[in-house]
Design an enzyme around this catalytic site. Sequence first.
Site, PDB file in Angstrom:
ATOM      1  CB  CYS A 133     -10.073 -12.896  19.048  1.00 35.62           C
ATOM      2  SG  CYS A 133      -9.291 -13.550  20.538  1.00 35.62           S
ATOM      3  CB  CYS A 136      -8.665 -10.616  21.609  1.00 34.77           C
ATOM      4  SG  CYS A 136      -7.733 -12.060  21.074  1.00 34.77           S
ATOM      5  CG  ASP A 137     -11.153  -7.780  20.332  1.00 32.70           C
ATOM      6  OD1 ASP A 137     -10.150  -7.301  20.898  1.00 32.70           O
ATOM      7  OD2 ASP A 137     -11.162  -8.128  19.143  1.00 32.70           O
TER       8      ASP A 137
END
Length: 322
Positions: A133, A136-137
């Site tokens: 992701c 997300c990261d």
Amino acid sequence: MQQIIIIGSGPAGFTAAIYAARAELSPVLFASQVEPGGELMNTTEVENFPGFPEGIQGPELMMQMQQQAERFGTQVVYDDVASVELQGDIKRVTASDGTVHEASTVIFATGSAYRKLGLPEEDRFSGHGLSWCATCDGFFFKEKTIAVVGGGDSAMEEATFLTRFASKVYVIHRRDSLRASKIMQQRAFDNEKIEFIWDSEVAAIHGESEVTGITLRSTADGTERDLALEGLFVAIGNDPRVHLVHGQLELTSEGTIAVEGRSSRTSLPGVFAAGDVVDPTYRQAITAAASGTTAALDAEHYLAARPTTVSADTEVTAPAAV
């Protein structure tokens, strides 16, 4: 006989449980005995979930959601669901131990599973330089050299997004042409930070505590070479966990459970769905949580509108209308 059974223990499932429990519907939530807590259990730092300005570890966030749900009366069952019967007023959920649970409503919050490369190192490096992701990261890879595996729209979107942070982004694809739409391809081709590695697959991931590189294998002649990296993103698709409802609920062309508009109502009365299992696009913890709210409210309104007697020998008490 329960009023609500929730299947799934990610952000959607526990948020649905919080709302249902506060409405005094005494929900029973099935959390997998193998992977309780959903995909966030494999995530280290979560910095984009509202309310945590310093960030929070994925497992800690899920633990707090569970504690909040249990505080209001949610019963958490650590078992997998083997099968479901969704037709009729009474829904039946059979656990892996053979126990049959009955309920007036069922909420599916089973999420989706990222497709993996099939390498033995994946689990060890998950959250330690290996991610599925970018949204997300990506923030954790500022000025680093990273790679994205995949050739579809998702891979091009992830690679382009990651150039905001990384100094260099390789795109690794098994073929010599992309499956992505022309516009997504062109955006990636035009980005000076992105370099394509064609006809290649990841054969191994290297590192001690963090990803430090990979071995690339040519899909043309089988030769191998090493590539130094500080991060690896896998974008080869994801599969909604819908195995329990095949042949019972209507699915979309993307394979997710079909719901009515912005609601959580599925093709069967009394059956609702929330989170990534209905969302092929966003797949974020916060959107899943919001979807869980919708499912709990929809289920609550469904129960409030039902007659108190659902069969000749089974009675349930409908909650007061809100």
